[in-house]
Design a protein around this motif. Structure first.
Motif, PDB file in Angstrom:
ATOM      1  N   MET A   1      25.920  74.326 -77.473  1.00 46.68           N
ATOM      2  CA  MET A   1      25.970  75.265 -76.112  1.00 46.68           C
ATOM      3  C   MET A   1      25.980  76.777 -76.444  1.00 46.68           C
ATOM      4  O   MET A   1      25.890  77.352 -75.581  1.00 46.68           O
ATOM      5  CB  MET A   1      27.224  74.645 -75.305  1.00 46.68           C
ATOM      6  CG  MET A   1      27.082  73.148 -74.942  1.00 46.68           C
ATOM      7  SD  MET A   1      28.687  73.039 -73.712  1.00 46.68           S
ATOM      8  CE  MET A   1      28.653  71.469 -74.008  1.00 46.68           C
TER       9      MET A   1
ATOM     10  N   ALA B   1      28.254  64.529 -71.963  1.00 48.06           N
ATOM     11  CA  ALA B   1      29.647  64.414 -71.497  1.00 48.06           C
ATOM     12  C   ALA B   1      30.479  65.655 -71.722  1.00 48.06           C
ATOM     13  O   ALA B   1      31.350  65.865 -70.983  1.00 48.06           O
ATOM     14  CB  ALA B   1      30.009  62.867 -72.329  1.00 48.06           C
ATOM     15  N   LEU B   2      30.315  66.026 -72.908  1.00 48.61           N
ATOM     16  CA  LEU B   2      31.260  67.407 -73.325  1.00 48.61           C
ATOM     17  C   LEU B   2      30.888  68.406 -72.360  1.00 48.61           C
ATOM     18  O   LEU B   2      31.995  69.191 -71.628  1.00 48.61           O
ATOM     19  CB  LEU B   2      30.549  67.809 -74.557  1.00 48.61           C
ATOM     20  CG  LEU B   2      31.572  68.757 -75.489  1.00 48.61           C
ATOM     21  CD1 LEU B   2      32.833  68.051 -75.721  1.00 48.61           C
ATOM     22  CD2 LEU B   2      30.991  69.409 -76.667  1.00 48.61           C
ATOM     23  N   ARG B   3      29.830  68.651 -71.779  1.00 49.38           N
ATOM     24  CA  ARG B   3      29.477  69.779 -70.705  1.00 49.38           C
ATOM     25  C   ARG B   3      29.854  69.422 -69.373  1.00 49.38           C
ATOM     26  O   ARG B   3      30.667  70.324 -68.655  1.00 49.38           O
ATOM     27  CB  ARG B   3      27.950  69.948 -70.577  1.00 49.38           C
ATOM     28  CG  ARG B   3      27.415  70.905 -69.851  1.00 49.38           C
ATOM     29  CD  ARG B   3      25.785  71.399 -70.356  1.00 49.38           C
ATOM     30  NE  ARG B   3      24.938  70.242 -69.856  1.00 49.38           N
ATOM     31  CZ  ARG B   3      24.745  70.124 -68.696  1.00 49.38           C
ATOM     32  NH1 ARG B   3      25.103  70.862 -67.553  1.00 49.38           N
ATOM     33  NH2 ARG B   3      23.899  68.900 -68.159  1.00 49.38           N
ATOM     34  N   LEU B   4      30.175  68.206 -68.830  1.00 47.96           N
ATOM     35  CA  LEU B   4      30.386  67.720 -67.805  1.00 47.96           C
ATOM     36  C   LEU B   4      32.020  67.523 -67.683  1.00 47.96           C
ATOM     37  O   LEU B   4      32.686  67.200 -66.554  1.00 47.96           O
ATOM     38  CB  LEU B   4      29.697  66.437 -67.244  1.00 47.96           C
ATOM     39  CG  LEU B   4      28.148  66.538 -67.135  1.00 47.96           C
ATOM     40  CD1 LEU B   4      27.526  65.085 -66.482  1.00 47.96           C
ATOM     41  CD2 LEU B   4      27.792  67.578 -66.146  1.00 47.96           C
ATOM     42  N   GLY B   5      32.534  67.333 -68.875  1.00 47.60           N
ATOM     43  CA  GLY B   5      33.835  67.158 -68.937  1.00 47.60           C
ATOM     44  C   GLY B   5      34.255  65.857 -68.622  1.00 47.60           C
ATOM     45  O   GLY B   5      35.259  65.502 -68.118  1.00 47.60           O
ATOM     46  N   LEU B   6      33.335  64.904 -68.686  1.00 42.33           N
ATOM     47  CA  LEU B   6      33.624  63.411 -68.347  1.00 42.33           C
ATOM     48  C   LEU B   6      34.085  62.909 -69.705  1.00 42.33           C
ATOM     49  O   LEU B   6      33.220  63.202 -70.850  1.00 42.33           O
ATOM     50  CB  LEU B   6      32.521  62.712 -67.973  1.00 42.33           C
ATOM     51  CG  LEU B   6      32.111  63.077 -66.368  1.00 42.33           C
ATOM     52  CD1 LEU B   6      30.514  62.618 -65.967  1.00 42.33           C
ATOM     53  CD2 LEU B   6      33.349  62.581 -65.491  1.00 42.33           C
TER      54      LEU B   6
ATOM     55  N   THR C   1      24.202  64.956 -62.455  1.00 41.30           N
ATOM     56  CA  THR C   1      24.494  65.194 -61.100  1.00 41.30           C
ATOM     57  C   THR C   1      25.707  64.316 -60.596  1.00 41.30           C
ATOM     58  O   THR C   1      25.827  64.276 -59.533  1.00 41.30           O
ATOM     59  CB  THR C   1      23.258  64.827 -60.180  1.00 41.30           C
ATOM     60  OG1 THR C   1      22.884  63.575 -60.372  1.00 41.30           O
ATOM     61  CG2 THR C   1      22.168  65.984 -60.446  1.00 41.30           C
ATOM     62  N   PHE C   2      26.308  63.780 -61.597  1.00 38.70           N
ATOM     63  CA  PHE C   2      27.300  62.946 -61.159  1.00 38.70           C
ATOM     64  C   PHE C   2      26.875  61.731 -60.303  1.00 38.70           C
ATOM     65  O   PHE C   2      27.721  61.248 -59.316  1.00 38.70           O
ATOM     66  CB  PHE C   2      28.374  63.566 -60.696  1.00 38.70           C
ATOM     67  CG  PHE C   2      29.162  64.801 -61.478  1.00 38.70           C
ATOM     68  CD1 PHE C   2      29.826  64.381 -62.773  1.00 38.70           C
ATOM     69  CD2 PHE C   2      28.634  66.015 -61.311  1.00 38.70           C
ATOM     70  CE1 PHE C   2      30.483  65.127 -63.224  1.00 38.70           C
ATOM     71  CE2 PHE C   2      29.415  66.942 -62.327  1.00 38.70           C
ATOM     72  CZ  PHE C   2      30.325  66.806 -63.057  1.00 38.70           C
TER      73      PHE C   2
ATOM     74  N   GLN D   1      26.540  65.307 -75.927  1.00 40.57           N
ATOM     75  CA  GLN D   1      26.504  66.497 -75.683  1.00 40.57           C
ATOM     76  C   GLN D   1      26.626  66.655 -73.941  1.00 40.57           C
ATOM     77  O   GLN D   1      27.393  67.648 -73.536  1.00 40.57           O
ATOM     78  CB  GLN D   1      25.195  67.164 -75.979  1.00 40.57           C
ATOM     79  CG  GLN D   1      25.093  68.765 -75.809  1.00 40.57           C
ATOM     80  CD  GLN D   1      25.808  69.172 -77.165  1.00 40.57           C
ATOM     81  OE1 GLN D   1      25.877  68.621 -78.092  1.00 40.57           O
ATOM     82  NE2 GLN D   1      26.525  70.330 -76.901  1.00 40.57           N
TER      83      GLN D   1
ATOM     84  N   GLN E   1      37.911  67.471 -66.413  1.00 41.19           N
ATOM     85  CA  GLN E   1      38.134  68.270 -67.577  1.00 41.19           C
ATOM     86  C   GLN E   1      36.768  69.238 -67.703  1.00 41.19           C
ATOM     87  O   GLN E   1      36.093  69.654 -68.605  1.00 41.19           O
ATOM     88  CB  GLN E   1      37.913  67.290 -68.686  1.00 41.19           C
ATOM     89  CG  GLN E   1      39.223  66.641 -68.846  1.00 41.19           C
ATOM     90  CD  GLN E   1      39.320  65.538 -70.015  1.00 41.19           C
ATOM     91  OE1 GLN E   1      38.006  65.093 -70.454  1.00 41.19           O
ATOM     92  NE2 GLN E   1      40.213  64.880 -69.875  1.00 41.19           N
ATOM     93  N   HIS E   2      36.154  69.159 -66.344  1.00 41.15           N
ATOM     94  CA  HIS E   2      34.785  69.887 -65.947  1.00 41.15           C
ATOM     95  C   HIS E   2      34.856  71.227 -65.877  1.00 41.15           C
ATOM     96  O   HIS E   2      34.781  71.967 -67.033  1.00 41.15           O
ATOM     97  CB  HIS E   2      34.064  69.022 -64.983  1.00 41.15           C
ATOM     98  CG  HIS E   2      32.599  69.526 -64.836  1.00 41.15           C
ATOM     99  ND1 HIS E   2      32.172  69.930 -63.375  1.00 41.15           N
ATOM    100  CD2 HIS E   2      31.658  70.025 -65.723  1.00 41.15           C
ATOM    101  CE1 HIS E   2      30.863  70.571 -63.427  1.00 41.15           C
ATOM    102  NE2 HIS E   2      30.636  70.434 -64.695  1.00 41.15           N
TER     103      HIS E   2
ATOM    104  N   LEU F   1      34.037  58.927 -62.321  1.00 43.33           N
ATOM    105  CA  LEU F   1      35.200  58.496 -63.003  1.00 43.33           C
ATOM    106  C   LEU F   1      35.405  57.058 -62.535  1.00 43.33           C
ATOM    107  O   LEU F   1      35.851  56.144 -63.457  1.00 43.33           O
ATOM    108  CB  LEU F   1      36.258  59.596 -63.025  1.00 43.33           C
ATOM    109  CG  LEU F   1      37.219  59.377 -64.168  1.00 43.33           C
ATOM    110  CD1 LEU F   1      36.638  59.722 -65.634  1.00 43.33           C
ATOM    111  CD2 LEU F   1      38.434  60.469 -64.012  1.00 43.33           C
TER     112      LEU F   1
END
Lengths: 335, 432
Positions: free
Chosen positions: A227, B200-205, B273-274, B198, A159-160, B322
């Motif tokens: 953001m 997690a939202l940005r990284l889509g995780l 940086t995952f 914030q 979802q990134h 993940l």
């Protein structure tokens, strides 16, 4: 392509003449990977768009091929199902005369018993140049850059981000509107789980557009405002002075997981219909990254109507992906 | 006087349990503390010169994972014990999320047997609250109690079922041992891999909603009030949770809490940086949460420092963010990290740091340790507070290398670890 107003390509300069432009000293592309749009500067985005414009013309030739990447090997490394993105990348690579390898796997490398690192290193050992990776795990392409010396293109990580789709959408807006700065762009749907929304948002914001994210509260977290986006749960209000609306696909699993009560309710609140278009600007550009659920995000009338750029997005996909493949391979320094 | 006697001479003796902080000598004899004085006569004991060193009760870590039985490729009771003494720890309590889980008398005895074979530090088993840590039926806590389990926990996950938690708290009162809760309500956290904020939202995780910790503690406190059982919050990580524990303590409830080094030093931003060495459960939170944990520790709301030492093999951690497992190792890096974030900042002084690393951990689990009183077990740690070194995971005694602090330049290190009057670890001279 009846919906496309812009069929001509004014840039007539043939390759490689166009490519000498790319080496202008003021903009030097140095990235070896395209992982997301968040990290790209406005200059870098513009550089990709100008490169893509110079490649658009190739698709209008009878022999749609240039030798730019002859002898290079591009690998489609897809851990998630995809037909259109993979075809688009394959065709883009082929038009640049690269050889294309296809690798498909289950959703996770773990289920195969081989780690992602091993998969990548094995393929790299065959002598390849570029990995195009799609993976259900956010950050998988970033991880791959740490395992290999090849170029890496993120074709969607969880979802990134989905940077090439973001580029395609922004490129299409730029083509139709002539600019990005100052435009009001509305993105509608499952923002929380959408990599397309994130890539669109970062690129549009960088280039000075005002982005409003619209959808049910369960799919549009307020935290996006930190953001720099606006959020709204009222589509009609958001559309009022919008220049562009990008309708995202609603995944069926969102419907079954009770993020909203029913499909019908979603359509009523957030579906784009002819009726809803009445209060909007006449030149509202309507986009969808596909595949469409007809009758959900968009009514058929709207999807096939004159304001829709859905098929133009698909054609622009080729030019954008050719540009990205070309620029990354140039920057890799291999020759 | 036996020839195994040890005389530690001229160190700064810090024994918070007795209010001691002074330069002096410490004599250990027959595995016990024999004498503490300004000057103890030399009588043929082995002498350790400790000028410039801290001499304190052996450090105690009440939250480690030693992976045995089941995942011996990641850690064993023996290698974990080696890591413990190398980090200055003389006692550890290991969590029951092994495979199979430590959920009966035999498995508790197994831990003691392997610990005595390793013969390095004291290893105390924590028994599972429920059979197989499945959260469905109570495990035989009474039999585990008799076998020597020091507490009970389903660590790795919280006990989600309210009725079951209620019964567990009621039942455990018979043994005066705490239920150690991994506070996380799976109804709002499951599927997440990092803090639900914030970043997690940005990284889509997928995010782990921080309210999950608060929700479970809130519920548990109601049950604790009702049952009067002892309740310990493992690896506390959110500002809201610290506040709940603060209120519970103010109300006189039998509640304690611990915090891990990473929750004092790192935030969710480190995940950007995952890098899977920043993936742990509970996840790294925000800087506001870090501040709250530091404040809670300084004022005593949080009782103990505990590492949550969680070894994982390289091949397991080298995965997509993940898919990688949660957890990092901590035993060999904890002490200098605490010094960095607590001592050099003035939040704690040496006696209060030793209080959080030895005195109170012993008290939470009723270990009868954590002091240098005459007659106490001769568990002693000698710390050089000024030695500068670089954390190098490759040099760890632990079998695993999953350490986000690898490469950090730090100051202060355990140089000698004595357990039961025997020297179990000594820093090699010239070691970096």
């Amino acid at each position: 392509m009846k919906t496309t107003r812009n069929t001509k390509t004014t840039k007539s300069s043939p390759l490689p003449a166009a490519h000498t432009d790319l080496g202008k000293p003021e903009v030097v592309w140095t990235r070896r990977h395209l992982l997301g749009l968040e990290e790209l500067s406005g200059e870098e985005l513009e550089h990709i768009f100008r490169t893509a414009e110079s490649f658009q013309e190739i698709s209008t030739r009878s022999i749609k091929k240039v030798p730019a990447l002859r002898g290079r090997v591009v690998v489609n490394l897809f851990f998630e199902d995809s037909t259109r993105t993979r075809m688009s990348f394959t065709l883009a690579a082929q038009r640049l005369s690269a050889d294309v390898l296809d690798f498909s796997a289950g959703k996770s490398s773990v289920t195969k018993g081989e780690t992602l690192r091993d998969t990548v290193r094995n393929i790299e050992a065959m002598g390849v140049d570029t990995f195009i990776i799609r993976h259900s795990a956010a950050g998988a392409p970033h991880y791959i850059t740490r395992c290999t010396d090849c170029n890496v293109i993120n074709a969607g990580d969880g979802q990134h981000e989905h940077p090439t789709q973001g580029l395609i959408d922004i490129f299409t807006i730029r083509e139709r509107k002539g600019r990005i700065a100052g435009l009001k762009v509305v993105i509608v749907g499952d923002i929380a789980h959408s990599r397309v929304a994130r890539s669109n948002f970062w690129g549009l914001k960088r280039l000075g557009a005002e982005v409003t994210l619209v959808g049910p509260t369960t799919l549009v977290p307020r935290a996006f405002e930190k953001m720099g986006a606006k959020t709204s749960y009222d589509l009609d209000a958001a559309l009022k002075d919008a220049d562009v609306v990008n309708m995202l696909r609603i995944q069926h699993e969102r419907i079954s997981s009770q993020v909203f009560p029913s499909r019908e309710e979603y359509v009523r609140l957030f579906g784009l219909t002819q009726e809803r278009l009445r209060g909007t600007k006449p030149d509202l550009l309507i986009m969808h990254p596909g595949p469409i659920n007809r009758g959900v995000e968009l009514s058929s009338e709207v999807a096939d109507g004159p304001n829709s750029s859905i098929l133009r997005q698909v054609s622009n996909g080729l030019a954008i992906r050719m540009a990205v493949l070309f620029l990354l391979n140039q920057a890799s320094g291999k020759n | 006087m036996a020839d195994t006697d040890i005389l530690i001479r001229g160190g700064r003796i810090i024994d918070p349990a007795n209010g001691v902080d002074r330069t002096g000598d410490l004599l250990l004899s027959d595995g016990k503390v024999a004498c503490v004085d300004t000057r103890v006569a030399e009588t043929g004991a082995r002498v350790i010169e400790a000028a410039g060193l801290i001499v304190c009760p052996g450090l105690i870590d009440i939250h480690v994972h030693f992976r045995e039985p089941g995942d011996e490729n990641e850690e064993t009771i023996a290698t974990g014990s080696e890591a413990a003494v190398a980090g200055g720890f003389t006692s550890v309590a290991c969590m029951p999320n092994t495979n199979p889980a430590l959920d009966d008398e035999a498995s508790i005895e197994f831990v003691y047997r392997h610990a005595s074979r390793a013969n390095l530090c004291n290893v105390y088993p924590i028994g599972a609250v429920t059979k197989g840590r499945q959260g469905k039926e109570l495990a035989e806590m009474g039999q585990m109690d008799r076998a020597g389990a020091v507490g009970f926990s389903d660590d790795g996950c919280g006990i989600a079922c309210t009725g079951l938690m209620y019964r567990a708290l009621q039942y455990v009162r018979m043994f005066d041992k705490p239920i150690m809760q991994h506070a996380e309500d799976p109804d709002v956290t499951s599927g997440g891999v990092m803090n639900g904020g914030q970043t997690a939202l940005r990284l889509g995780l997928p995010g782990i909603n921080p309210i999950g910790e608060e929700l479970m503690i809130q519920r548990d406190l109601t049950l604790v009030k009702e049952t009067g059982a002892r309740y310990h919050v493992c690896h506390i990580s959110t500002a809201a949770a610290v506040e709940l524990v603060r209120q519970a303590k103010a109300a006189g409830m039998p509640v304690t809490a611990e915090v891990a080094p990473h929750h004092l030093l790192l935030t969710e931003d480190n995940c950007a940086t995952f890098d899977t060495n920043f993936k742990m459960s509970p996840p790294l939170r925000t800087s506001a949460d870090v501040e709250a944990c530091l404040a809670g520790l300084a004022e005593g709301t949080i009782d103990c420092l505990a590492t949550d030492h969680a070894p994982h093999g390289v091949q397991e951690k080298e995965l997509e963010f993940l898919s990688a497992p949660f957890g990092i190792i901590g035993l060999e890096s904890a002490l200098p990290l605490y010094l960095k974030v607590l001592l050099t900042t003035g939040l704690l002084d040496w006696p209060s740091l030793i209080d959080r690393m030895a005195v109170r951990p012993a008290r939470v689990l009723r270990l009868g340790k954590g002091t240098l009183s005459v007659g106490a077990d001769a568990d002693v740690t000698l710390i050089d507070p000024d030695i500068e070194w670089t954390i190098d995971a490759r040099g760890f005694k632990s079998k695993s290398r999953n350490c986000p602090f690898d490469g950090w330049k730090v100051r202060g290190r355990a140089v000698t670890t004595i357990v039961g009057g025997q020297i179990k670890y000594q820093l090699e001279p010239g070691a970096d």
